[in-house]
Motif scaffolding. Sequence first.
Motif, mmCIF file in Angstrom:
data_model
loop_
_atom_site.group_PDB
_atom_site.id
_atom_site.type_symbol
_atom_site.label_atom_id
_atom_site.label_comp_id
_atom_site.label_asym_id
_atom_site.label_seq_id
_atom_site.Cartn_x
_atom_site.Cartn_y
_atom_site.Cartn_z
ATOM 1 N N THR A 118 -10.588 10.495 -11.065
ATOM 2 C CA THR A 118 -9.170 10.543 -11.447
ATOM 3 C C THR A 118 -8.964 11.115 -12.841
ATOM 4 N N GLY B 107 -13.794 2.835 -1.652
ATOM 5 C CA GLY B 107 -13.271 3.664 -0.579
ATOM 6 C C GLY B 107 -11.874 4.183 -0.843
ATOM 7 N N HIS B 108 -11.217 3.691 -1.883
ATOM 8 C CA HIS B 108 -9.902 4.242 -2.216
ATOM 9 C C HIS B 108 -9.845 4.565 -3.711
ATOM 10 N N ALA C 133 -12.387 4.120 -5.686
ATOM 11 C CA ALA C 133 -13.703 4.659 -6.044
ATOM 12 C C ALA C 133 -14.474 4.999 -4.779
ATOM 13 N N ASP D 170 0.836 -1.210 0.000
ATOM 14 C CA ASP D 170 0.000 0.000 0.000
ATOM 15 C C ASP D 170 0.865 1.251 0.000
ATOM 16 N N GLU E 37 0.143 10.013 -3.157
ATOM 17 C CA GLU E 37 -0.580 10.169 -1.890
ATOM 18 C C GLU E 37 0.398 10.267 -0.728
ATOM 19 N N ALA F 75 -2.221 5.639 -11.272
ATOM 20 C CA ALA F 75 -2.204 4.502 -10.355
ATOM 21 C C ALA F 75 -3.608 3.984 -10.124
ATOM 22 N N ALA F 76 -3.712 2.702 -9.784
ATOM 23 C CA ALA F 76 -4.991 2.097 -9.385
ATOM 24 C C ALA F 76 -4.743 1.312 -8.104
ATOM 25 N N PRO F 77 -5.259 1.821 -6.980
ATOM 26 C CA PRO F 77 -4.990 1.162 -5.702
ATOM 27 C C PRO F 77 -5.742 -0.154 -5.548
ATOM 28 N N ARG G 200 -10.556 2.867 -16.338
ATOM 29 C CA ARG G 200 -10.512 4.317 -16.180
ATOM 30 C C ARG G 200 -9.084 4.834 -16.278
ATOM 31 N N GLU G 201 -8.141 4.105 -15.725
ATOM 32 C CA GLU G 201 -6.750 4.558 -15.784
ATOM 33 C C GLU G 201 -6.137 4.272 -17.154
#
Lengths: 513, 361
Positions: A357, A341-342, A344, A295, A304, A334-336, A412-413
Amino acid sequence: MTNEPLLNIQGLRKAYPGVVANDDVSFAVGKGEVHALLGENGAGKSTLVKMVYGLVKPDIGTMTFDGAAYTPGSPHEARSTGVAMVFQHFSLFEALDVAENVALGMENPPPMGQLAARIREVSEEYGLPLDPNRLVGDLSAGERQRVEIIRCLLQDPKLLIMDEPTSVLTPQEVEILFQTLRQLQSEGTSILYISHKLEEIRALCDGATILRLGKVVGSCDPREKSARELAELMVGTELKTPTVASHDLGQVALSLTNLSVASSNPFGTSLKDVSLDVQAGEVLGIGGVAGNGQDELLGALSGELLSTPESVKFNGNPIGHLGPNERRTLGVLAAPEERLGHAAAPDMSLIENAALTANIRKNMVKNGFLDWGKAKAFAETVIKEFDVRTPGSGNAARALSGGNLQKFVIGREILQSPDVLVVNQPTWGVDASAAASIRQALLDLASEGAAIIVISQDLDELMEISGRFAALNEGRLSEPRCTIGLTIDEIGLMMGGAHGMEVAHTHQSEGAV
Amino acid sequence: MITLEKRPTPSKLWSYLTPIVAVIATMIAGGIMFGFLGNDPVAAIRTIFWDPIFGEFAFYYRGQLLVKAGPLILIAIGLSMGFRAGIWNIGAEGQYIMGAIFAAAVGLAFYPMEARWLIFPLMVVAGAVGGILWAMIPGILKTKFNTNEILVSLLLVYVAESILASVSLSLLRNPDGAGFPGSRNLRQYESSANNELIAGWGMHWGVVAAFIAVIFAYILLSRHIMGFNIRLTGESPRAARFAGVNPDRLVLFCLGLSGALAGLAGMFEVTGPAAQISIDFNVGYGFTAIIVAFLGRLHPIGILLAGMLMALTYIGGEAAQASLGLPAAAIQAFQGMLLFFLLAFDVLTNFRVRFGREVTA
């Protein structure tokens, strides 16, 4: 094994608004049997075991346990009948020690001193050494799982349910776990083992029930089937393996030099001296057991978590001090891991989540005002191109299934045509066909010249798509190595903290033998 | 058996319907309460909800409605921005007082010079600045030292009240006031007077400002990136950080905005209905606005309606006290019921009620 099965399930059905999670599910687990419950994510495995564990009540259907009717109203009842469960996501308190955590999960915990002694005894007996006085916050994921397992074993269960137990373990730790499970089996304990890792099931289980879309589609002896046959039973169609198009690699697009970042979470793992280079067109895979800095690495790359400017460079320019939007402007996306909740916002629509984003690279903001028309158009492009199953772009993100939302988030990314894309657990909780399409999309993006970092705990996935592999261990990153020719033992050592030299050392000793 | 079942997505219909259902339920439950107190329930409800607008003395009450609703709406709009982002400014009352003091101080500094075109706008700015400065204290303490803004902003209300008492007795006291506490009458001073714009309507500049704030807030939330960031932070702070929202900046923005609007409300009140700085200048608009913000679902249009409704229960409550002899506590209980029912029916937005026995295996 006697003829009378320990757990017999007949015609279970459970429907939620809009979905039938389980329909007419019947199977039996024999005494001393290790039974696999196999299926893609969303096939209804979790709902099924929650019914067995008393967390969810079935709509119709019957269960018998040890010959008697079994209708657990709560986990408490299930435990007193002899059913224990180790969850995929641990329910432990980080600020308490091991013995206290175990006591919290027991019906009638003995006095602390006695309990600590019991924990030590049981953990030695089953080859899971554990110090009862250590703080859970300081334990590795593998050790935390041991706490959960020992908590179950102290109750002398007749049936032990394990939900995806190996997702947090290194290959070496998996081997230890399997020895423990075999020992339990030899003592007559039945195990219901949930997984989608086929090789594990073939190595461990005596029987398997395969679920697809909430229904039983077959049962078999997994030792007699090939992994591919099992996979096709599970998915229902032939599997496509992603194709790696060979292409030349470009210049170094992203480089980390001695990146050290403190975690924002008190029990998180800080990154220590992480260095790596990724070339344009390359996929670098980063493995490691969960909670070893994944993370934090994503945060440090997405912007972040900020670091010294020079420790993160994009095309040679320092960007370590830039926030997420400045990096997006440059082309570092980036895609977490955590979708809801992060990556989306759960209660926002897909249109709003598209703007979350993409508002910069897709020019959705003019003079501070958002162009919702553009956001909607972009959301719909993502939905179409990535085959996101949803009634419409106005739906809330949390209404989507995990796999569909993941396709949306990754799409999306990707559709913002990044120069560098960092993804964490891109196919976690995603069904096999969606996972394959996500992997293919990542490979296609790389072949168009993007540099990609895939952080994942799924080693098979990393071996399949990445050109080089490195592992995170306690916030340190091993030297990246070419995936071709990398053995599972070497990977395990990289994940377990034996970097470079010790791996070479193992090679020498192997050579000597 | 009745069971609650979580809806896959929150019901749009119910989110609009719950305030209406809550008002109806309050009327019923309140009517029962008034009945137990020995009053005719129908008459009591009519006195509270109907008479102030359509009754015999409506010409008096109607004007009061906007006078009371104006500051409530203005403050609640500011608060709702922060509440949406999970930033809890509980101290609007203090910011309201400070805005009034700042504005009055500026106005009185010019006294008796007559230049309305200069002095009144300056006072408006001073009111906003006073509110902002007071709100920045919890804001900066939160961003620098991670203090809790709820506690800090709330406690600063009592500090502001002490300052108010102090300036009423010394700094801003009317030199021609025969030693009585309280400032000069700002309504009688041409350059600072905030009088009714249309006679009998209760419409003064503060009410105009409240309407403008409603429109401004609506556009900000639905169209502007700042409003998007506010909503995003409230929904999911981690996603907001991922979207590049700077949490500290957002805290300062939201507290500053709510402080500015509360300060403006104070300014318009002290130059209009209240007419002077005095020890008992503040009457709790800053606290009631919190209820108004939630009653209005933190939505600008909702707040507009909720502010009107709240003002109505105040005026109607006073009327009921006067004409029916209802105790003040009964009116407060009645207002409490409104909030209670609103929160209770709120469950229906996210949950569906199912009747009938659950089928078990």
